[in-house]
Design a protein around this motif. Structure first.
Motif, PDB file in Angstrom:
ATOM      1  N   SER A  74      18.504  -7.352 -26.262  1.00  0.00           N
ATOM      2  CA  SER A  74      17.590  -7.609 -27.378  1.00  0.00           C
ATOM      3  C   SER A  74      17.106  -6.300 -27.991  1.00  0.00           C
ATOM      4  O   SER A  74      16.941  -6.199 -29.202  1.00  0.00           O
ATOM      5  CB  SER A  74      16.382  -8.420 -26.905  1.00  0.00           C
ATOM      6  N   GLY A  75      16.892  -5.303 -27.150  1.00  0.00           N
ATOM      7  CA  GLY A  75      16.483  -3.991 -27.634  1.00  0.00           C
ATOM      8  C   GLY A  75      17.530  -3.360 -28.521  1.00  0.00           C
ATOM      9  O   GLY A  75      17.208  -2.683 -29.504  1.00  0.00           O
ATOM     10  N   LEU A  76      18.798  -3.590 -28.168  1.00  0.00           N
ATOM     11  CA  LEU A  76      19.882  -3.103 -29.032  1.00  0.00           C
ATOM     12  C   LEU A  76      19.777  -3.716 -30.416  1.00  0.00           C
ATOM     13  O   LEU A  76      19.885  -3.028 -31.429  1.00  0.00           O
ATOM     14  CB  LEU A  76      21.252  -3.488 -28.451  1.00  0.00           C
ATOM     15  N   ALA A  77      19.568  -5.022 -30.452  1.00  0.00           N
ATOM     16  CA  ALA A  77      19.469  -5.729 -31.736  1.00  0.00           C
ATOM     17  C   ALA A  77      18.265  -5.234 -32.530  1.00  0.00           C
ATOM     18  O   ALA A  77      18.367  -4.997 -33.731  1.00  0.00           O
ATOM     19  CB  ALA A  77      19.373  -7.233 -31.501  1.00  0.00           C
ATOM     20  N   ARG A  78      17.135  -5.056 -31.840  1.00  0.00           N
ATOM     21  CA  ARG A  78      15.946  -4.547 -32.544  1.00  0.00           C
ATOM     22  C   ARG A  78      16.191  -3.147 -33.091  1.00  0.00           C
ATOM     23  O   ARG A  78      15.645  -2.772 -34.128  1.00  0.00           O
ATOM     24  CB  ARG A  78      14.727  -4.550 -31.612  1.00  0.00           C
ATOM     25  N   LEU A 101      14.908   3.915 -29.623  1.00  0.00           N
ATOM     26  CA  LEU A 101      15.474   3.972 -28.273  1.00  0.00           C
ATOM     27  C   LEU A 101      14.390   4.356 -27.264  1.00  0.00           C
ATOM     28  O   LEU A 101      14.312   3.769 -26.181  1.00  0.00           O
ATOM     29  CB  LEU A 101      16.640   4.959 -28.226  1.00  0.00           C
ATOM     30  N   ARG A 102      13.543   5.319 -27.617  1.00  0.00           N
ATOM     31  CA  ARG A 102      12.431   5.695 -26.722  1.00  0.00           C
ATOM     32  C   ARG A 102      11.520   4.493 -26.476  1.00  0.00           C
ATOM     33  O   ARG A 102      11.109   4.232 -25.348  1.00  0.00           O
ATOM     34  CB  ARG A 102      11.634   6.864 -27.317  1.00  0.00           C
ATOM     35  N   GLN A 103      11.226   3.760 -27.552  1.00  0.00           N
ATOM     36  CA  GLN A 103      10.357   2.579 -27.443  1.00  0.00           C
ATOM     37  C   GLN A 103      10.990   1.509 -26.560  1.00  0.00           C
ATOM     38  O   GLN A 103      10.327   0.929 -25.703  1.00  0.00           O
ATOM     39  CB  GLN A 103      10.059   2.005 -28.836  1.00  0.00           C
TER      40      GLN A 103
END
Length: 134
Positions: A74-78, A101-103
């Protein structure tokens, strides 16, 4: 009467997922056929050159990209990453370390901490059977 066992097979997409490779980057004969469990085991035990190359350099599917970056899918998508990435592209992203990416890495750290906390809480409850479960 003898029982006749049929060989279990899977679609190429399933086999690619189990092998951790991007289906569209696999050879045509892999994409067009079916893969038996025995063939999958053989590929895992003694990967051919094409499989070694894909695992080493990619392009990698989203779960592998996310794992290499230390974030969730999901982080990739965000972060706007929707396409498969090569190992080189992943390394470039790591070097640049953009804000998203840090977030996402910080979020992943918090998620893991929370999972550990819940696991420890459940283990403590299991050790005290007189406590009510909620």
């Amino acid at each position: 009467m003898t029982s006749h066992q049929t060989t279990q097979t899977m679609k190429p997409a399933t086999a690619a997922k189990k092998l951790g490779v991007y289906l569209e980057a696999t050879p045509a004969e892999f994409q067009e056929g079916v893969v038996s469990r025995a063939e999958l085991s053989a590929l895992q035990a003694d990967p051919p050159e094409w499989l070694q190359e894909l695992r080493r350099n990619g392009p990698h599917p989203r779960p592998v990209v996310a794992a290499k970056l230390g974030i969730s899918i999901s982080g990739l998508a965000r972060g706007g990453v929707t396409e498969p990435l090569t190992t080189e592209q992943i390394e470039e992203l790591k070097a640049e370390c953009p804000g998203w990416l840090r977030q996402e890495r910080a979020t992943q750290v918090e998620v893991r901490k929370e999972a550990v906390r819940i696991k420890e809480k459940n283990a403590a409850r299991a050790d005290r059977p007189d406590q009510p479960r909620s």
